[in-house]
Write a protein that holds these residues in place. Structure first.
Motif, short mmCIF file in Angstrom:
data_model
loop_
_atom_site.label_atom_id
_atom_site.label_comp_id
_atom_site.label_asym_id
_atom_site.label_seq_id
_atom_site.Cartn_x
_atom_site.Cartn_y
_atom_site.Cartn_z
N LEU A 133 -6.20 -44.34 -50.32
CA LEU A 133 -6.09 -44.24 -48.87
C LEU A 133 -4.64 -43.97 -48.48
CD1 LEU A 133 -8.29 -47.26 -47.72
CD2 LEU A 133 -8.77 -44.86 -47.26
N PRO A 134 -4.41 -43.25 -47.37
CA PRO A 134 -3.03 -43.02 -46.92
C PRO A 134 -2.43 -44.27 -46.32
CG PRO A 134 -4.59 -42.10 -45.35
CD PRO A 134 -5.40 -42.58 -46.50
N VAL A 135 -1.12 -44.40 -46.46
CA VAL A 135 -0.41 -45.56 -45.91
C VAL A 135 1.02 -45.17 -45.59
CG1 VAL A 135 0.35 -46.41 -48.18
CG2 VAL A 135 0.11 -48.03 -46.28
N GLY A 136 1.58 -45.79 -44.57
CA GLY A 136 2.98 -45.59 -44.25
C GLY A 136 3.79 -46.78 -44.75
N LEU A 137 4.97 -46.53 -45.23
CA LEU A 137 5.83 -47.63 -45.68
C LEU A 137 6.50 -48.31 -44.50
CD1 LEU A 137 7.45 -46.04 -48.86
CD2 LEU A 137 5.35 -47.40 -48.66
N THR A 138 6.43 -47.68 -43.34
CA THR A 138 6.97 -48.23 -42.11
C THR A 138 6.13 -47.71 -40.94
OG1 THR A 138 8.92 -48.30 -40.65
CG2 THR A 138 8.63 -46.34 -41.98
N SER A 144 9.89 -42.45 -43.16
CA SER A 144 9.28 -42.27 -44.48
C SER A 144 8.07 -41.34 -44.38
CB SER A 144 8.82 -43.63 -45.03
OG SER A 144 8.10 -43.47 -46.23
N HIS A 145 7.89 -40.52 -45.41
CA HIS A 145 6.69 -39.70 -45.49
C HIS A 145 5.50 -40.55 -45.91
CE1 HIS A 145 9.63 -36.23 -46.06
NE2 HIS A 145 8.89 -35.86 -45.04
N VAL A 146 4.31 -40.04 -45.68
CA VAL A 146 3.09 -40.76 -46.03
C VAL A 146 2.99 -40.94 -47.54
CG1 VAL A 146 1.67 -38.66 -46.20
CG2 VAL A 146 0.59 -40.84 -45.63
N LYS A 147 2.43 -42.06 -47.95
CA LYS A 147 2.11 -42.34 -49.36
C LYS A 147 0.62 -42.59 -49.47
CE LYS A 147 6.52 -42.30 -50.14
NZ LYS A 147 7.06 -40.99 -49.96
N VAL A 148 0.13 -42.73 -50.70
CA VAL A 148 -1.27 -43.08 -50.90
C VAL A 148 -1.35 -44.39 -51.68
CG1 VAL A 148 -2.41 -40.85 -50.66
CG2 VAL A 148 -1.28 -41.41 -52.81
N TYR A 149 -2.29 -45.24 -51.27
CA TYR A 149 -2.43 -46.60 -51.80
C TYR A 149 -3.68 -46.70 -52.65
CZ TYR A 149 -3.61 -51.60 -51.67
OH TYR A 149 -3.96 -52.90 -51.99
N PRO A 159 1.55 -38.52 -52.49
CA PRO A 159 0.31 -37.76 -52.31
C PRO A 159 0.45 -36.32 -52.78
CG PRO A 159 1.46 -37.92 -50.23
CD PRO A 159 2.26 -38.74 -51.22
N GLN A 160 -0.66 -35.60 -52.73
CA GLN A 160 -0.65 -34.19 -53.09
C GLN A 160 0.29 -33.42 -52.17
OE1 GLN A 160 -4.62 -32.58 -52.24
NE2 GLN A 160 -5.06 -34.46 -51.13
N ASP A 161 0.85 -32.34 -52.68
CA ASP A 161 1.92 -31.62 -51.98
C ASP A 161 1.54 -31.17 -50.58
OD1 ASP A 161 3.53 -32.00 -54.14
OD2 ASP A 161 3.20 -30.01 -55.00
N ARG A 162 0.31 -30.74 -50.38
CA ARG A 162 -0.07 -30.14 -49.10
C ARG A 162 0.05 -31.14 -47.95
NH1 ARG A 162 -6.65 -29.80 -48.58
NH2 ARG A 162 -7.11 -31.87 -49.41
N CYS A 163 -0.09 -32.44 -48.22
CA CYS A 163 -0.02 -33.45 -47.15
C CYS A 163 1.22 -34.32 -47.25
CB CYS A 163 -1.27 -34.32 -47.18
SG CYS A 163 -2.80 -33.43 -46.89
N ALA A 164 2.10 -34.02 -48.17
CA ALA A 164 3.24 -34.89 -48.42
C ALA A 164 4.28 -34.87 -47.30
CB ALA A 164 3.92 -34.52 -49.74
N VAL A 165 4.21 -33.86 -46.38
CA VAL A 165 5.20 -33.77 -45.30
C VAL A 165 4.82 -34.61 -44.09
CG1 VAL A 165 5.94 -31.47 -45.99
CG2 VAL A 165 4.11 -31.72 -44.31
N LEU A 166 3.61 -35.16 -44.07
CA LEU A 166 3.20 -35.98 -42.94
C LEU A 166 4.04 -37.24 -42.85
CD1 LEU A 166 -0.70 -35.79 -43.12
CD2 LEU A 166 0.76 -34.84 -41.34
N ASP A 167 4.31 -37.66 -41.63
CA ASP A 167 5.11 -38.87 -41.42
C ASP A 167 4.22 -40.10 -41.64
OD1 ASP A 167 7.94 -39.51 -39.74
OD2 ASP A 167 6.47 -41.12 -39.86
N GLY A 168 4.77 -41.11 -42.30
CA GLY A 168 4.00 -42.32 -42.58
C GLY A 168 3.56 -43.06 -41.33
N SER A 169 4.28 -42.87 -40.22
CA SER A 169 3.91 -43.57 -38.98
C SER A 169 2.59 -43.07 -38.42
CB SER A 169 5.02 -43.38 -37.93
OG SER A 169 5.14 -42.02 -37.54
N MET A 170 2.09 -41.93 -38.89
CA MET A 170 0.79 -41.42 -38.45
C MET A 170 -0.36 -42.29 -38.97
SD MET A 170 1.09 -37.30 -38.80
CE MET A 170 1.65 -36.32 -37.40
#
Length: 251
Positions: A133-138, A144-149, A159-170
């Motif tokens: 699942l996606p998660v933000g570190l903040t 921070s960019h989005v990570k996956v948990y 995460p995979q490159d195509r979505c790695a630019v999303l902001d974690g706050s989303m």
């Protein structure tokens, strides 16, 4: 400061084949780079209670909200830069999205994406392809960019490159944990297997896996203790040191 979205031309280059319904939200969530996002319904966005506090977090809030609710968005030319900032609109949608996916309806939508494997699979071998699942570190924009948990090993990954630019706050830092609190039957058991370092089939002794800097610090502490007791520290020659660094355990 991270960039929440690419510029309009770059977005068009990464557009999915799925067509938009003509609205800005429909266009935005159908972009390949935004594949992690779900669609927030207009009735949720229009409820002022759900937007409490966001007016202080996003500049030009009224204009951004109007643009976000645009149902006749020009997918060819985008916003008029003199009237609307596309970056600010993306920021506002991201913050609303982070709140929506914590609601029962939002969790249902993210569950469908989770079930399809839209967020990817854990790269850890012993997690056996666990869905993530996606998660933000903040929860703050631009940090921070989005990570996956992974709920199995309970760690985060890139995460995979195509979505790695999303902001974690989303997505925020609470989403995956709220998700499994609402859907506890999906929570997997921790992995049983664990990688064991070996050389020629023999387990490597744990003392051989301690970083040299840690050993040096421990040695200095021991020497200090010996000096405080007015005794000479025991000397260990390099051969003994080397032998200790390469201990094995028979299995």
């Amino acid at each position: 400061m991270l960039v929440l979205s690419l510029n309009f031309v770059e977005y068009n280059k990464n557009r999915r084949s799925k067509s938009s319904d003509g609205s800005w939200v429909g266009w935005f969530v159908n972009l390949e780079v935004n594949a992690f996002l779900c669609r927030v319904p207009y009735d949720y966005i229009e409820d002022k209670f759900n937007l409490t506090g966001l007016e202080t977090m996003v500049p030009n809030f009224p204009q951004a909200l109007d643009a976000l609710l645009d149902t006749e968005f020009d997918t060819e030319y985008g916003f008029n830069p003199m009237e609307t900032d596309s970056e600010t609109t993306a920021q506002l949608y991201g913050l609303i999205h982070a709140r929506y996916i914590l609601s029962p309806l939002g969790i249902d939508k993210m569950y469908m994406k989770y079930k399809r494997g839209d967020f990817g699979f854990c790269p850890r071998i012993y997690c056996d392809g666990q869905l993530m699942l996606p998660v933000g570190l903040t929860d703050r924009i631009g940090e921070s960019h989005v990570k996956v948990y992974c709920p199995r090993c309970q760690d985060v990954y890139q995460p995979q490159d195509r979505c790695a630019v999303l902001d974690g706050s989303m997505f925020g830092s609470s989403f995956p944990h709220m998700f499994f609190m609402q859907l506890p039957h999906l929570l997997p058991e921790p992995p049983i297997e664990k990688y064991t370092p070996r050389i020629y089939g023999f387990k490597v002794h744990k003392s051989a896996l301690v970083p040299a800097s840690t050993e040096s610090m421990a040695s200095n502490n021991n020497d200090s203790n010996c000096n405080n007791q007015n005794t000479l520290p025991s000397s260990v020659d390099s051969t003994q040191n080397l032998r200790r660094r390469f201990n094995f355990t028979l299995t």
